[in-house]
Enzyme design. Structure first.
Site, short mmCIF file in Angstrom:
data_model
loop_
_atom_site.label_atom_id
_atom_site.label_comp_id
_atom_site.label_asym_id
_atom_site.label_seq_id
_atom_site.Cartn_x
_atom_site.Cartn_y
_atom_site.Cartn_z
N ASP A 29 14.93 -41.98 -8.40
CA ASP A 29 15.67 -43.07 -7.79
C ASP A 29 14.76 -43.81 -7.18
O ASP A 29 13.90 -43.46 -6.35
CB ASP A 29 16.60 -42.28 -6.94
N ILE A 30 14.97 -45.14 -7.30
CA ILE A 30 13.83 -46.13 -7.00
C ILE A 30 14.24 -46.32 -5.42
O ILE A 30 13.15 -46.59 -4.63
CB ILE A 30 14.22 -47.64 -7.40
N ASN A 86 28.95 -40.03 -7.72
CA ASN A 86 29.81 -41.18 -7.11
C ASN A 86 30.70 -41.67 -8.48
O ASN A 86 30.27 -42.60 -9.15
CB ASN A 86 28.93 -42.18 -6.52
N GLU A 94 27.44 -47.66 -7.54
CA GLU A 94 26.97 -48.95 -7.77
C GLU A 94 26.59 -49.54 -9.18
O GLU A 94 26.61 -50.36 -9.55
CB GLU A 94 25.82 -49.16 -6.68
N VAL A 95 26.14 -48.61 -9.91
CA VAL A 95 25.88 -48.54 -11.20
C VAL A 95 26.96 -47.96 -12.00
O VAL A 95 27.26 -46.66 -12.13
CB VAL A 95 24.34 -47.94 -11.54
N HIS A 99 26.47 -40.96 -13.51
CA HIS A 99 25.13 -40.36 -13.33
C HIS A 99 25.29 -39.26 -12.22
O HIS A 99 26.01 -39.49 -11.28
CB HIS A 99 24.05 -41.29 -13.12
N HIS A 101 22.99 -37.53 -8.86
CA HIS A 101 22.13 -37.67 -8.06
C HIS A 101 21.68 -36.12 -7.68
O HIS A 101 22.74 -35.21 -7.27
CB HIS A 101 22.45 -38.18 -6.81
#
Ligand code: AMP
Length: 138
Positions: A29-30, A86, A94-95, A99, A101
């Protein structure tokens, strides 16, 4: 619609990968909550978990389990691991590409209100990714 994560998977946008197979990838994660924050992402680009092929969902969790073991084996600080999906915008997604985390969590941070994460540079992400990749091979 091509998602941000599909573009990372296709190499159009840089990503620091720790794992790839035919079904699932994992990259750093950036904006890491802590060093070692990994995203496990299916190649199948659907918004939410219920839309995912069940075998893809199963593989996402198998890979998550392996990565959790690798992070715990490594010297990345992690008293615990927080696993989060999420699953929709109201949940903080947000994306719009499902996915999972994996976030290393520290005992000292328990109950703490942390400031929002900052963007990490590629070198820092790669250094942590190398530890996970090495631990995956153990
Ligand atoms: P979510 O809020 O569950 O949709 O999580 C999206 C995550 O993607 C956030 O934690 C972001 O920090 C992360 N993210 C956004 N852009 C990138 C990127 N280019 N490379 C890696 N992670 C990203």
């Amino acid at each position: 619609m091509t998602t941000l994560f599909t573009r990372i998977i296709n190499g159009e946008i840089p990503g620091v990968f720790v794992y790839k197979d035919d079904t699932v990838v994992a990259f750093m994660d950036i904006f890491p909550y802590n060093p070692g924050h990994v995203l496990v992402v299916p190649r199948q680009a659907v918004d939410t978990l219920d839309q995912l092929d069940p075998e893809v969902a199963a593989q996402m969790f198998r890979v998550t389990r392996k990565l959790c073991a690798a992070i715990r084996r490594s010297d990345i600080p992690a008293d615990a691991l927080k696993i989060i999906v999420n699953d929709g915008p109201a949940a903080g997604q947000e994306v719009p590409h499902v996915h999972l985390h994996i976030q290393p969590r520290l005992e000292a941070e328990r109950g703490m209100r942390k400031p929002p994460p900052e963007m990490a540079n590629t070198e820092a992400l790669q250094a942590v990714a190398d530890k996970i990749i090495a631990a995956l091979r153990e």
